[in-house]
Design an enzyme around this catalytic site. Structure first.
Site, PDB file in Angstrom:
ATOM      1  N   ASN A 153     -10.055  -0.651  -0.461  1.00  0.00           N
ATOM      2  CA  ASN A 153      -8.595  -0.576  -0.347  1.00  0.00           C
ATOM      3  C   ASN A 153      -7.978  -1.185  -1.598  1.00  0.00           C
ATOM      4  O   ASN A 153      -8.147  -2.372  -1.851  1.00  0.00           O
ATOM      5  CB  ASN A 153      -8.178  -1.353   0.917  1.00  0.00           C
ATOM      6  N   HIS A 197      -3.406   6.685   2.575  1.00  0.00           N
ATOM      7  CA  HIS A 197      -3.770   5.353   2.088  1.00  0.00           C
ATOM      8  C   HIS A 197      -5.168   5.033   2.604  1.00  0.00           C
ATOM      9  O   HIS A 197      -5.504   5.343   3.751  1.00  0.00           O
ATOM     10  CB  HIS A 197      -2.764   4.300   2.552  1.00  0.00           C
ATOM     11  N   CYS A 241       0.824  -1.231   0.000  1.00  0.00           N
ATOM     12  CA  CYS A 241       0.000   0.000   0.000  1.00  0.00           C
ATOM     13  C   CYS A 241       0.847   1.265   0.000  1.00  0.00           C
ATOM     14  O   CYS A 241       0.359   2.343  -0.325  1.00  0.00           O
ATOM     15  CB  CYS A 241      -0.942   0.003   1.187  1.00  0.00           C
TER      16      CYS A 241
HETATM   17  O1  UT7 Z   1      -3.973  -1.748   3.544  1.00  0.00           O
HETATM   18  C1  UT7 Z   1      -3.123  -1.901   4.626  1.00  0.00           C
HETATM   19  C2  UT7 Z   1      -3.454  -2.957   5.539  1.00  0.00           C
HETATM   20  N1  UT7 Z   1      -4.802  -3.069   6.050  1.00  0.00           N
HETATM   21  C3  UT7 Z   1      -5.179  -2.538   7.216  1.00  0.00           C
HETATM   22  O2  UT7 Z   1      -4.479  -1.772   7.815  1.00  0.00           O
HETATM   23  C4  UT7 Z   1      -6.460  -2.963   7.822  1.00  0.00           C
HETATM   24  C5  UT7 Z   1      -6.426  -2.756   9.298  1.00  0.00           C
HETATM   25  N2  UT7 Z   1      -7.525  -3.369  10.004  1.00  0.00           N
HETATM   26  C6  UT7 Z   1      -8.831  -2.971   9.824  1.00  0.00           C
HETATM   27  O3  UT7 Z   1      -9.134  -2.097   9.026  1.00  0.00           O
HETATM   28  C7  UT7 Z   1      -9.869  -3.599  10.725  1.00  0.00           C
HETATM   29  O4  UT7 Z   1      -9.212  -4.328  11.738  1.00  0.00           O
HETATM   30  C8  UT7 Z   1     -10.856  -4.549   9.969  1.00  0.00           C
HETATM   31  C9  UT7 Z   1     -11.785  -3.720   9.102  1.00  0.00           C
HETATM   32  C10 UT7 Z   1     -10.091  -5.543   9.130  1.00  0.00           C
HETATM   33  C11 UT7 Z   1     -11.710  -5.303  10.984  1.00  0.00           C
HETATM   34  O5  UT7 Z   1     -12.403  -4.375  11.817  1.00  0.00           O
HETATM   35  P1  UT7 Z   1     -12.361  -4.558  13.414  1.00  0.00           P
HETATM   36  O6  UT7 Z   1     -13.219  -3.501  13.967  1.00  0.00           O
HETATM   37  O7  UT7 Z   1     -10.917  -4.565  13.806  1.00  0.00           O
HETATM   38  O8  UT7 Z   1     -13.053  -5.934  13.606  1.00  0.00           O
HETATM   39  P2  UT7 Z   1     -12.481  -7.269  14.282  1.00  0.00           P
HETATM   40  O9  UT7 Z   1     -11.464  -7.899  13.392  1.00  0.00           O
HETATM   41  O10 UT7 Z   1     -12.079  -6.954  15.674  1.00  0.00           O
HETATM   42  O11 UT7 Z   1     -13.780  -8.157  14.326  1.00  0.00           O
HETATM   43  C12 UT7 Z   1     -14.902  -7.793  15.092  1.00  0.00           C
HETATM   44  C13 UT7 Z   1     -16.003  -8.798  14.854  1.00  0.00           C
HETATM   45  C14 UT7 Z   1     -15.545 -10.246  14.959  1.00  0.00           C
HETATM   46  O12 UT7 Z   1     -16.595 -10.990  15.542  1.00  0.00           O
HETATM   47  P3  UT7 Z   1     -16.548 -11.350  17.099  1.00  0.00           P
HETATM   48  O13 UT7 Z   1     -15.304 -12.141  17.294  1.00  0.00           O
HETATM   49  O14 UT7 Z   1     -16.535 -10.042  17.816  1.00  0.00           O
HETATM   50  O15 UT7 Z   1     -17.819 -12.130  17.289  1.00  0.00           O
HETATM   51  C15 UT7 Z   1     -15.387 -10.683  13.521  1.00  0.00           C
HETATM   52  O16 UT7 Z   1     -15.571 -12.061  13.344  1.00  0.00           O
HETATM   53  O17 UT7 Z   1     -16.505  -8.641  13.514  1.00  0.00           O
HETATM   54  C16 UT7 Z   1     -16.499  -9.924  12.857  1.00  0.00           C
HETATM   55  N3  UT7 Z   1     -16.285  -9.696  11.437  1.00  0.00           N
HETATM   56  C17 UT7 Z   1     -17.291  -9.444  10.585  1.00  0.00           C
HETATM   57  N4  UT7 Z   1     -18.625  -9.356  10.757  1.00  0.00           N
HETATM   58  C18 UT7 Z   1     -19.381  -9.072   9.682  1.00  0.00           C
HETATM   59  C19 UT7 Z   1     -15.113  -9.670  10.749  1.00  0.00           C
HETATM   60  N5  UT7 Z   1     -15.348  -9.413   9.452  1.00  0.00           N
HETATM   61  C20 UT7 Z   1     -16.688  -9.268   9.326  1.00  0.00           C
HETATM   62  C21 UT7 Z   1     -17.539  -8.987   8.226  1.00  0.00           C
HETATM   63  N6  UT7 Z   1     -18.852  -8.887   8.446  1.00  0.00           N
HETATM   64  N7  UT7 Z   1     -17.067  -8.774   6.992  1.00  0.00           N
END
Ligand code: UT7
Length: 325
Positions: free
Chosen positions: A282, A252, A113
């Site tokens: 992204n 980014h 990125c």
């Molecule tokens: O491009 C450079 C690199 N990329 C990044 O820097 C991305 C950085 N990370 C992020 O943007 C975020 O961490 C994400 C968007 C990937 C995830 O968001 P989050 O708020 O950190 O969510 P999480 O991973 O903590 O997950 C929260 C919950 C989980 O469920 P439980 O364990 O709380 O029951 C996940 O299983 O959300 C669930 N979850 C989803 N639910 C619905 C994860 N993906 C999804 C989804 N739809 N697509």
């Protein structure tokens, strides 16, 4: 050392659009989750017969027209991509041929990125030292080709596209400071595990779906905020500027929550941040490249403006540059 600036920009986004509603039919997710957690509403996806070079060629042609140059005027083509047409040759060679840029040096950069910022900085060195006159830098990605469409943790995030910039000597302004960094100690936080020399393609790697992007998103979120904040601070200091001197930030576009957390820490108001994540997702190296192009075309960057590009990505790598337009 010559002053180096951007004299033309271009972009290409594939026609097909995948909405959050479409994704609801593919994995266990919701428009509400994707929108509130990431800021993404839709993303463009390349057609089956489109490769990263096809997107790059269109973006490159558009940037050449904007700069009023022809392919034969180019001395250097750098493509930033993590989804090249093939492992070898470099996608830049395919673009060189299509643009008729016969005298251009061509190579690819793999800095995820941060690739567009890395490539701009490398191209700047060639021109500043007088070894090249005109350079074409393109961030092009078909992330849909390395996305696991069964994994809701990642498939809602990515999109395809290409953005391009032509660099040349300028009389005033241009790239006034840049800063690149990396930390390979956590390389496995975001990667495509198989398909390279470490884990060549086998039936087992295919069965385990190891040819797709894997990410520890939650962990990466916090690191991303710090990396982008620190990169902006270093580059502004190198430029002898303060946050309030910046007219527009091109970050980014990984997650609108990351972008706004960085903006808050740096003291930028929302109107100073350019976003295209809502409609593009992204696109790795293509995110900053297309956002810069769109900001210029929409008249959000005017002559004399101070623009801050700020990116981080897999590696981990990060980079920022300050451009006086
Ligand atoms: O491009 C450079 C690199 N990329 C990044 O820097 C991305 C950085 N990370 C992020 O943007 C975020 O961490 C994400 C968007 C990937 C995830 O968001 P989050 O708020 O950190 O969510 P999480 O991973 O903590 O997950 C929260 C919950 C989980 O469920 P439980 O364990 O709380 O029951 C996940 O299983 O959300 C669930 N979850 C989803 N639910 C619905 C994860 N993906 C999804 C989804 N739809 N697509």
């Amino acid at each position: 050392m010559k002053k180096v600036g951007i004299i033309g920009v271009g972009e290409y986004l594939p026609k097909k659009v995948l909405t959050n509603a479409d994704l609801e039919k593919m994995v266990d997710t919701s428009d509400e989750w994707i929108t509130t957690r990431t800021g993404i509403k839709e993303r463009h996806l390349a057609a089956k017969d489109e490769a990263a070079s096809d997107l790059a060629i269109k973006a490159g042609q558009s940037a050449l027209e904007d700069a009023k140059l022809k392919g034969e005027d180019l001395d250097l083509i750098i493509i930033a991509t993590i989804s090249p047409d093939m492992q070898t040759p470099a996608t830049a060679c395919i673009v060189q041929n299509a643009l008729g840029a016969k005298k251009a040096i061509c190579f690819d950069i793999s800095a995820a990125c941060a690739g567009f910022v890395y490539a701009l900085t490398v191209a700047q060195q060639f021109i500043a030292r007088g070894s090249c006159k005109n350079a074409l830098v393109i961030g092009t990605e078909i992330l849909s080709s390395i996305t696991d469409w069964k994994d809701r943790n990642t498939c809602v995030l990515f999109g395809d596209g290409a953005g391009a910039a032509i660099l040349s000597e300028v009389k005033s302004g241009g790239i006034i400071a840049s800063y690149l960094g990396g930390n390979g100690s956590i390389y496995d936080i975001l990667m495509v595990p198989a398909g390279g020399s470490k884990m060549p393609v086998s039936q087992e790697t295919l069965d385990k779906r190891l040819h797709f992007l894997t990410m520890r998103g939650n962990e990466l979120f916090k690191i991303a905020v710090k990396a982008m904040h620190d990169a902006a601070c270093v580059v502004l200091e190198r430029a002898g500027l303060k946050a309030e001197d910046v007219d527009l930030v091109i970050p980014h576009q990984a997650n609108v929550r990351i972008i706004m957390a960085v903006a808050k820490k740096l003291g930028f108001t929302e109107d100073k941040i350019y976003l295209n994540i809502e409609k593009c997702g992204n696109m790795s190296s293509a995110s900053t490249a297309t956002a810069l192009c769109e900001a210029v075309k929409e008249g959000k960057i005017k002559k004399g403006d101070i623009v801050l590009l700020d990116a981080f990505g897999a590696g981990l790598v990060w980079g920022a540059c300050v451009i006086k337009w």
